[in-house]
Every structure is written in C-alpha cells, then in structure tokens.
Design an enzyme around this catalytic site. Structure first.
Site: not given
Ligand SMILES: O=C(O)CC[C@@H](O)C(=O)O
Length: 328
Positions: A266, A285
């Site tokens: 990513e 994402h």
């Molecule tokens: O907002 C984020 O920084 C990552 C969100 C997501 O990948 C998580 O780990 O909950």
C-alpha cells in the site's frame, strides 16, 4: 508554557477534538507530514524527547526505532491493527502499545457491508456500463444477501459489529475467534475450524490481525476450499491473502468476486496483477475513514496517551502488551 510532553502523530492530520485532548495536558503535538519511513521516524524522534506516538497509518516501529527513543512511553494506535509495531521490543522497553477500543469498528463494519452489497448487485460495473450506453435490465440478475451465510475469520470488535449488521440483514453468521470459545453465541455460531467456515460460507470476511500465524492464511488451498461462487472480503490486512492465488480464483470464476480495502502493498504498484483481476472492488484502506470515525478514533487514541502520561485511568482493555504495565 513549555510543553512537558511531545506527541508525534504519524500522519498529516488529527481530528481537532483529539488535539484538544492532548492540549489539555500541555502536550506539544507534532504532525509528520511526509512519508513516514523508519529514517524519518528516527530523525523526528531525535529532534526532541518524544514521550508518545499517536500512530496513524501503519508505519514500521522496529526494535531499533523503539530502543532509539528512551523517552518513549506509549504508542497509541489510531485504530485497531498494531502489526507494524515490534510488540516484544516495546514490552522490553516498557513502552505500552494501545489500540483505540472499538472507535473505528462501526465504520469498518459498514464498509465491509458496503463491499458485500456492491459485489452482490454489481454496482460498480453496472454504473460504468450504464453510463457508457448499456441498459442491462432484461438480462441482469443480482444476488440477494438475505438468507446467505457469512463467515467471519476473527471475532474481535470489528467482526462483532459486522455480525450484528449481517444478522439484521437476514444473514446467518458463523465465526472463528483467535481461540476456541471466543465467539459470542448470541452473535454467531462458532465454526469448528477454518476449513468448516470456508466450506459453509457464501461470503468470507477477514477480521483477523496480521501475525506470523495469519500471514498468507488465505492461500490457494484455502481459496479452493471456499464455495464456488462465493465472495471474499478483506478490510483487515492485505497480507492475510495470497494475492496471486486470489487473482487466479477470480479469473477462473471459482470466486464470484472479492472486495478488498487492504492490499499486501500500500499503495500498490500500478502493475500489480491483483488490480487487473475481474469482479474485484478495491478501495484505498479507507474503511475507517468517515468523519465521525476519525474523530472518535483520534479522541480515544489521545485519551490513551493522556492516561499513560499522567498515570491515570489506563484502560487495560486497550493495552496490547499489559506485561509492560508491570514494574520492571
Ligand atoms: O486510521 C488508521 O490509521 C488505520 C486504521 C486501520 O488500519 C486500523 O488499524 O484500525
């Protein structure tokens, strides 16, 4: 006032409400605007004693990065996944690693359902076709999700939100937790094992953390074990899935579709084969990226930091490495 604490945010923004929480203890909040590489992290932490990291995104916190900053006391994740942090190294340095409760779980669960509905009714491809002159009404047949079985791999906070929403939409829910007995029978039937979950599910949705044990868990054999015509959804971590094998399963038609919010790389290089796979919906994402979710998650992460730095009311349910709370 000279700030007594320095909080480094590994992103280029933080909800104003979260900044306010940190300002109340006089913290100096530093946003890292550039790409967060290990070198940039080391450089930024060397500029001034840094007591806390508010971790947006998934920058790598290696043993060297953690040990290189003796002032560090807490890494507070803006979300749920802490796979990019060397937890053992953090524990050895008595650095608490914390997650933001279930602050982003509703948003991630909603995106999971959005991907399922969009795949089931071919929303993306029909949008393109209709705008370019097709009118497929006579021939098109979509798939309802009511009465289908969804299999949740992982049964943490996000999966539990998905389970409730899926049940409200008339789906049957089976799930597999980290260990036996972790699935709340009020929300889902516990699958005997991954093989059984894959065999009975019309939709498989991944909600497991990325660890050495789960990396690549959905490989060619597992994909083959899924029902013909089923869907795979991944809003967890891209590396749970063997992307080449998924590509092959989509190309052969064994899977009817896949919805991915996370990828092994990513952002992905544009020539990655997965991006060309048929019947794939891919998003960057963003499952947790709603305005309300960003505010809730930022505030929860900021509160975790304040609790650690002021040694008050640490929410143990948010602590990933509670052994780091014990005196050395
Ligand atoms: O907002 C984020 O920084 C990552 C969100 C997501 O990948 C998580 O780990 O909950």
């Amino acid at each position: 006032m000279t700030a007594s604490f320095r909080v480094l945010v590994t992103g280029d923004s933080l909800a104003p409400a979260a900044v306010n929480v940190l300002s109340e203890i006089g913290a100096d909040v530093v946003l890292m605007h550039d790409a967060v590489t290990p070198e940039r992290l080391a450089h930024e932490m060397a500029r001034a004693p840094t007591q806390a990291i508010l971790m947006r995104g998934n920058p790598v916190f290696s043993a060297a990065t953690i040990a290189g900053n003796p002032h560090l006391r807490v890494i507070a994740k803006h979300g749920a996944g802490v796979d990019s942090v060397d937890i053992d190294a953090a524990t050895a340095s008595r650095v608490l690693v914390m997650v933001a409760g279930d602050a982003n779980a509703p948003a991630v669960a909603e995106h999971t359902i959005a991907l399922i509905l969009a795949l089931g009714r071919d929303v993306v491809s029909l949008n393109t076709r209709t705008r370019t002159g097709a009118w497929d009404r006579a021939t098109y047949r979509g798939r309802e999700i009511r009465g289908r079985t969804i299999g949740l791999v992982g049964f943490g906070r996000i999966a539990r939100h998905v389970a409730r929403t899926a049940a409200a939409l008339g789906m049957s829910v089976v799930a597999l937790g980290r260990s036996k007995g972790r699935v709340d029978p009020a929300l889902a039937r516990e699958a005997a094992d991954l093989g059984e979950l894959l065999a009975v599910s019309d939709i498989v949705s991944l909600h497991a953390p990325l660890t050495d044990a789960t990396r690549g868990m959905i490989d060619a054999g597992r994909l083959n074990a899924m029902k013909p015509g089923s869907l795979l959804i991944n809003t967890a971590r891209g590396a749970l899935v063997d992307e080449d094998a998924l590509c092959a399963a989509l190309r052969s038609g064994h899977l009817a579709g896949a919805g991915l919010d996370t990828l092994a790389e990513e952002p992905p290089a544009q020539d990655r084969p997965i991006l060309q796979a048929p019947n794939l919906i891919v998003t960057p994402h963003i499952a947790a990226q709603t305005g309300a979710s960003i505010t809730r998650t930022g505030v929860e992460a900021a509160r975790n930091i304040v609790a650690v730095l002021t040694r008050r009311d640490i929410d143990r349910a948010n602590v990933v490495n509670p052994v780091a709370l014990d005196p050395p």
